[in-house]
Design an enzyme around this catalytic site. Structure first.
Site, PDB file in Angstrom:
ATOM      1  N   CYS A  83       4.071  48.643  46.127  1.00  0.00           N
ATOM      2  CA  CYS A  83       4.254  48.615  47.575  1.00  0.00           C
ATOM      3  C   CYS A  83       2.929  48.986  48.238  1.00  0.00           C
ATOM      4  CB  CYS A  83       5.357  49.596  47.973  1.00  0.00           C
ATOM      5  SG  CYS A  83       5.419  49.951  49.736  1.00  0.00           S
ATOM      6  N   GLU A  84       2.456  48.150  49.140  1.00  0.00           N
ATOM      7  CA  GLU A  84       1.140  48.385  49.730  1.00  0.00           C
ATOM      8  C   GLU A  84       1.130  49.565  50.710  1.00  0.00           C
ATOM      9  OE1 GLU A  84       0.942  45.311  53.490  1.00  0.00           O
ATOM     10  OE2 GLU A  84       0.423  44.533  51.515  1.00  0.00           O
ATOM     11  N   HIS A  85       2.292  50.063  51.087  1.00  0.00           N
ATOM     12  CA  HIS A  85       2.347  51.167  52.049  1.00  0.00           C
ATOM     13  C   HIS A  85       2.117  52.531  51.398  1.00  0.00           C
ATOM     14  CE1 HIS A  85       5.092  48.176  54.306  1.00  0.00           C
ATOM     15  NE2 HIS A  85       3.848  48.051  54.706  1.00  0.00           N
ATOM     16  N   HIS A  86       2.582  52.694  50.147  1.00  0.00           N
ATOM     17  CA  HIS A  86       2.445  53.987  49.474  1.00  0.00           C
ATOM     18  C   HIS A  86       1.841  53.870  48.069  1.00  0.00           C
ATOM     19  CE1 HIS A  86       5.928  54.413  52.297  1.00  0.00           C
ATOM     20  NE2 HIS A  86       5.243  55.471  52.650  1.00  0.00           N
ATOM     21  N   HIS A 125      12.922  49.809  45.221  1.00  0.00           N
ATOM     22  CA  HIS A 125      11.644  50.338  45.701  1.00  0.00           C
ATOM     23  C   HIS A 125      11.609  51.847  45.466  1.00  0.00           C
ATOM     24  CE1 HIS A 125      10.154  46.726  48.016  1.00  0.00           C
ATOM     25  NE2 HIS A 125      11.381  46.370  47.674  1.00  0.00           N
ATOM     26  N   CYS A 182       9.553  53.920  46.441  1.00  0.00           N
ATOM     27  CA  CYS A 182       9.175  54.682  47.631  1.00  0.00           C
ATOM     28  C   CYS A 182      10.423  55.128  48.390  1.00  0.00           C
ATOM     29  CB  CYS A 182       8.250  53.871  48.537  1.00  0.00           C
ATOM     30  SG  CYS A 182       8.937  52.312  49.131  1.00  0.00           S
ATOM     31  N   GLN A 220       7.746  42.966  49.608  1.00  0.00           N
ATOM     32  CA  GLN A 220       8.662  42.023  48.951  1.00  0.00           C
ATOM     33  C   GLN A 220       8.833  40.740  49.760  1.00  0.00           C
ATOM     34  OE1 GLN A 220      12.251  43.810  47.393  1.00  0.00           O
ATOM     35  NE2 GLN A 220      13.374  41.886  47.491  1.00  0.00           N
TER      36      GLN A 220
END
Length: 203
Positions: free
Chosen positions: A92-95, A161, A163, A133
């Site tokens: 996941c590119e956010h975390h 996910h 996260c 995703q």
């Protein structure tokens, strides 16, 4: 036989300059987290992390279009081709925390087919990047559509996910489903046939 190696050998190669720079950053991160990167248990961790991150994002070095075109064959077949339950692992590119799941991919040929393993390799090429995703689903669909010009393409991805499991709302059993359809799969009856064949019921 001495030191001769018989049979298959897998070799992993890493860019030395990139590995060295990543090691320096990971060493600094470990120190900022309050640990001692020089203690025995962490001594080789920066190197392991540098290699691990390069492997987890090796999709940036792969061209999905080239993968599909490398095994494109003329074939007069116009029925659905489905490759389902393709395991995927992404970040996941956010975390930068993993999401793990399966992709179900179908296309209806229009004069050309591709090797079945190439479909799985396209999923791999896009998933081994920093991702969301939703984008991953569309990228797979677009690559197959652009390379083969089929009558239609369908992609469904189901993933957990971490996260959401390890931090934030900490919901352990939630599954995210995304889908994207083009061409013949935009017709409800064709889409329904695909979903039935992969054993899914999207609402």
């Amino acid at each position: 036989m001495g030191n001769d190696i018989l049979g298959y050998e897998k070799t992993e190669r890493y860019n030395p300059e990139r590995t060295e720079k990543l090691m320096e950053h990971y060493k600094a991160i470990i120190r900022l987290l309050g640990e001692d990167p020089e203690r025995e248990g962490l001594l080789k961790t920066p190197l392991r992390m540098a290699k691990s991150m390069q492997f987890l994002t090796h999709g940036y070095n792969e061209d999905p279009m080239e993968i599909l075109l490398s095994a494109r064959f003329k074939e007069d077949y116009r029925q659905m081709v489905i490759v389902k339950d393709i395991e995927l692992f992404s970040l996941c590119e956010h975390h930068l925390i993993p999401f793990i799941g399966k992709a179900h991919v179908a296309y209806i040929p229009n004069g050309y087919i591709t090797g079945l393993s190439k479909i799985a390799r396209v999923v791999e090429a896009y998933s081994r990047r920093l991702q969301v995703q939703e984008r991953l689903t569309t990228q797979i669909k677009n690559a197959i559509n652009d390379a083969l010009h089929p009558l239609g393409v369908a992609v469904v991805i189901e993933a957990r996910h971490l996260c959401m499991c390890m931090r934030g709302v900490q919901k352990q059993n939630s599954v995210t489903t995304t889908s994207d359809f083009i061409g013949a799969f935009e017709r409800s009856e064709t889409r329904a046939e695909f979903l039935q064949l992969i054993g899914k019921n999207l609402h």
